[in-house]
Design an enzyme around this catalytic site. Structure first.
Site, PDB file in Angstrom:
ATOM      1  N   HIS A 436       0.860  -1.184   0.000  1.00  0.00           N
ATOM      2  CA  HIS A 436       0.000   0.000   0.000  1.00  0.00           C
ATOM      3  C   HIS A 436       0.894   1.229   0.000  1.00  0.00           C
ATOM      4  CE1 HIS A 436       0.622   0.190   4.436  1.00  0.00           C
ATOM      5  NE2 HIS A 436       0.373  -1.096   4.417  1.00  0.00           N
ATOM      6  N   HIS A 443       1.144   2.977  10.776  1.00  0.00           N
ATOM      7  CA  HIS A 443       1.667   2.888  12.136  1.00  0.00           C
ATOM      8  C   HIS A 443       1.652   4.246  12.828  1.00  0.00           C
ATOM      9  CE1 HIS A 443       3.103  -1.192  11.269  1.00  0.00           C
ATOM     10  NE2 HIS A 443       3.446  -1.297  12.538  1.00  0.00           N
TER      11      HIS A 443
END
Length: 562
Positions: A436, A443
């Protein structure tokens, strides 16, 4: 049959409670619906004819230049441009002839999540991020050089940066490149998309305008500069009911980097599947000593794992019956109705331990939806490994991408050539980056969201009790001792936790500095919207009462009322 002093049917009937609940839901949803959807800026790289700066992993690529196949990218972009309920099917209908490894290509990760709605808090599409640094810019030169230096220092202990000649060289060069990037940011003709406030934002922490070895690869939040590089919440014992555990991790052997050979790099860009083998792993468990350890931690963590652990540490009392101790017994936020001493009741499902843990986990999924919209439907930004591929082509075929001399001639790039024989970025993982786009970072967005929730729910103003220090000898073995440096606050170590995890992804080679910086802010905004929704739902709070307050990542104060 139980006899209640208060008849529950009195407030569960046709009037009162049902109507109040309906009014509350309408009020919260009306605020979301009335929020103006902001303009979504991008850096213009998508307009490049050859898509040199756009995410294309998993599609077919030219074996010589590494550029994506035009027909494959067109099919991919058309699928992403489909109507909301058609995106999933459109991705499935992309022909295997356009995919780099045919039917055996790695899977793209959840593009449709960016078009999902939220059932609480803000909708994913109501948030915006600044445009990412564009292809060939001075700011991207700084970020790419930092990635190279992070890779070069991956096996150097964090506590050795001040004495490491490599770290000293990195700090000197990054200071020079950072200064050029700052000059570019303040030039309105170069970055017309930035607000005045964004132009004045720091790119990386400095002391008197210099990046020092002590400040290398640190974040920009309050607390990031103080104490050891790694947050206490990543090394402190974690109480987990009657179990608990010490934060020693299964990590990787030193000196193992990947994707430094062109054919391997190309295979990975085409979506080839790669993974570790048992010999890659260290035989012993270790605390987080260096960039390689941190890279592997952020490789396979449960996405809210670090903040869940932090929440357990905050909640458990210092005398808790955990097998490892570890609790610090943080009090509720000073504005919580349960904060005063001497009350006859305490929070639980609302404004108490289970409610805290639930909200902290809940915001992670909301953050992912928000950042997935930015990734797939706004920016479609390339990963650092791709820019390194462009650099490697440029050195072999000058003029292909006309990259800046300041980047091509940098010590970061030239040193990489000496070590590996290529300019390809040494990656911590065999498969390189995920399937992606880079911007924003999942995160970092989750980090910003979860840490914001923790700062809002707990009193984080005090000193963190019983801090520990990890020292590492020349053989890589660590010793745990009591920390004896300057005072570490709970708030500062929570902020540092968010930065560690965001920047740990950069150290692994899969993200850029700006991915982390602006994704922390995105996650913070997602959390604020969730807190606003919850603030008006509590029976403990009358309308208009201060429900939450905390210090944001930029140092400003946020207050949320019921």
């Amino acid at each position: 049959m139980a006899v209640f002093a208060v008849d529950p049917n009195r407030f569960l009937g046709a009037g009162n409670e049902r109507e109040n609940a309906e009014k509350h839901r309408h009020s919260v949803s009306s605020q979301v619906v009335s929020t103006v959807r902001p303009y979504q800026p991008d850096n213009g790289d998508f307009a490049q004819n050859d898509k040199r700066g756009s995410f294309s992993k998993g599609l077919k690529h030219d074996a010589k230049t590494g550029l994506v196949d035009p027909a494959a990218f067109t099919a991919f972009a058309n699928a992403l441009s489909s109507d909301r309920l058609a995106v999933f099917a459109a991705i499935e209908n992309i022909s295997d002839t356009h995919r780099g490894c045919g039917a055996d290509t790695r899977k793209w990760v959840n593009p449709a999540a960016g078009r999902a709605f939220a059932v609480v808090g803000g909708d994913p599409q109501q948030f915006a991020m600044p445009a990412a640094p564009k292809f060939g810019s001075d700011e991207l030169t700084f970020e790419m050089a930092e990635n190279y230096w992070m890779a070069a220092l991956r096996d150097v202990s964090f506590n050795e940066y001040t004495s490491s000649p490599i770290a000293q060289q990195a700090a000197l060069e990054l200071t020079q490149l950072r200064n050029a990037a700052v000059a570019e940011r303040v030039d309105v003709t170069q970055r017309p998309d930035l607000t005045p406030a964004q132009r004045s934002e720091e790119l990386a922490p400095t002391a008197a305008g210099h990046i020092t070895p002590e400040l290398l690869f640190r974040g920009l939040t309050p607390g990031d500069r103080v104490g050891p590089y790694i947050s206490q919440f990543l090394i402190h014992p974690v109480p987990f009911g009657v179990q608990g555990f010490h934060q020693r991790n299964k990590t990787l052997r030193a000196g193992q980097d990947f994707m430094t050979v062109w054919n391997e790099w190309l295979a990975v860009q085409n979506g080839g599947k790669r993974d570790f083998v048992p010999s890659h792993f260290d035989d012993e468990l270790h605390y987080l000593r260096n960039g390689r350890d941190l890279s592997q931690w952020v490789h396979i963590d449960v996405l809210f794992q670090g903040y869940f652990n932090a929440c357990l540490i905050l909640l458990a009392s210092t005398g808790a019956a955990s097998s490892v101790g570890g609790g610090i017994g943080s009090k509720p936020s000073t504005v919580s109705p349960y904060a005063p001493d001497g009350l006859k009741q305490e929070g639980f499902g609302t404004l108490g331990a289970p409610g805290h843990i639930g909200m902290m986990c809940e915001v992670a999924a909301l953050a992912l939806k928000a950042v997935w919209f930015q990734k797939w439907f706004v920016h479609l930004r390339m990963r650092p490994e791709v820019y390194a591929g462009r650099i490697d082509v440029e050195r072999r075929m000058p003029g292909t991408f006309n990259l800046p001399a300041s980047l091509m001639n940098s010590i970061a790039v030239q040193g990489n050539l000496l070590r590996y024989g290529s300019a390809l970025l040494p990656m911590a993982f065999p498969e390189g980056s995920p399937m992606h786009p880079a911007y924003g970072a999942g995160h970092a967005t989750v980090a910003g969201a979860c840490v914001t929730i923790l700062k809002a729910l707990f009193d984080v103003s005090g000193e963190l009790p019983n801090p520990i220090n990890i020292t590492v000898d020349k053989t890589g073995r660590e010793t745990v001792t009591a920390y004896a440096g300057c005072s570490l606050t709970i708030e500062g170590e929570l902020n540092k936790l968010a930065s560690n995890i965001a920047l740990g992804r950069n150290i692994a080679g899969v993200h850029w500095r700006s991915d982390g910086t602006y994704s922390l802010q995105l996650g913070e905004q997602v959390a604020i919207e969730l807190l606003k929704a919850y603030a008006r739902s509590y029976a403990e709070l009358s309308p208009g009462v201060l429900a939450f307050q905390f210090t944001k990542f930029d140092g400003s104060q946020e207050q949320i009322y019921s």
